[in-house]
Design a protein around this motif. Structure first.
Motif, short mmCIF file in Angstrom:
data_model
loop_
_atom_site.label_atom_id
_atom_site.label_comp_id
_atom_site.label_asym_id
_atom_site.label_seq_id
_atom_site.Cartn_x
_atom_site.Cartn_y
_atom_site.Cartn_z
N LYS A 29 0.77 -6.93 -13.73
CA LYS A 29 0.59 -7.09 -12.14
C LYS A 29 -0.56 -6.38 -11.75
CE LYS A 29 5.48 -8.62 -11.40
NZ LYS A 29 6.66 -8.25 -10.71
N PRO A 30 -1.22 -6.82 -10.72
CA PRO A 30 -2.22 -5.85 -10.15
C PRO A 30 -1.53 -4.72 -9.37
CG PRO A 30 -2.39 -7.78 -8.99
CD PRO A 30 -1.41 -8.13 -10.16
N LEU A 31 -2.52 -3.51 -9.50
CA LEU A 31 -1.63 -2.38 -8.62
C LEU A 31 -1.53 -2.80 -7.19
CD1 LEU A 31 -3.76 0.70 -10.00
CD2 LEU A 31 -1.27 0.01 -10.47
N PRO A 32 -0.60 -2.40 -6.42
CA PRO A 32 -0.41 -2.82 -4.99
C PRO A 32 -1.41 -2.02 -4.13
CG PRO A 32 1.23 -1.03 -5.68
CD PRO A 32 0.46 -1.52 -6.92
N LYS A 33 -1.95 -2.78 -3.15
CA LYS A 33 -2.87 -2.19 -2.28
C LYS A 33 -2.14 -1.29 -1.26
CE LYS A 33 -6.01 -5.75 -2.93
NZ LYS A 33 -7.24 -6.66 -2.84
N ARG A 34 -2.68 0.02 -1.20
CA ARG A 34 -2.02 0.66 -0.12
C ARG A 34 -3.35 1.62 0.52
NH1 ARG A 34 1.76 2.50 -4.83
NH2 ARG A 34 3.45 1.22 -4.38
N PRO A 35 -3.73 0.95 1.56
CA PRO A 35 -4.82 1.60 2.39
C PRO A 35 -4.57 2.95 2.91
CG PRO A 35 -4.05 -0.41 3.37
CD PRO A 35 -3.28 -0.44 2.25
N GLU A 36 -3.26 3.12 3.23
CA GLU A 36 -2.74 4.35 3.72
C GLU A 36 -2.99 5.48 3.04
OE1 GLU A 36 0.69 2.64 2.12
OE2 GLU A 36 -0.77 1.83 3.25
#
Length: 109
Positions: A29-36
């Motif tokens: 799975k792609p890495l989760p997006k965590r803009p913080e």
């Protein structure tokens, strides 16, 4: 590719060949997006993720929540003596928060 990168790639390939990379949570799975996370160092991000995955909250988060609750109690209070007690409690929590943040920063250096 630098010597270090080559060594890392070789270790990853070896682990894959031995099956050590199978059945990893989130595999494929792609890495989760965590803009913080853009404003947090890699070390801080890793330590916070480890604590979160273990089901815990860092002291900083707990203390920040307490400070929010204490500020709300201060706004609701009408008695000057009660407000003084609330301010004293808030000071203690904010001091503990500052110490926790300073400790984390020193640890991550």
């Amino acid at each position: 590719m630098s010597g270090f990168e080559h060594m890392v790639e070789r270790q990853i390939a070896l682990a894959q060949a031995e099956g050590k990379m199978d059945h990893i949570a989130g595999q494929g799975k792609p890495l989760p997006k965590r803009p913080e996370d853009a404003f947090v160092s890699a070390g801080e991000r890793a330590s916070m993720r480890i604590v979160a995955e273990a089901g815990g909250l860092p002291d900083e988060i707990t203390l920040k929540k307490q400070a929010v609750q204490i500020r709300a109690a201060y706004r609701a209070a009408t008695d000057p003596e009660q407000k003084r007690e609330i301010v004293a409690e808030l000071s203690k929590v904010e001091l503990r928060l500052a110490l926790a943040q300073d400790g984390r920063r020193k640890l991550m250096r």
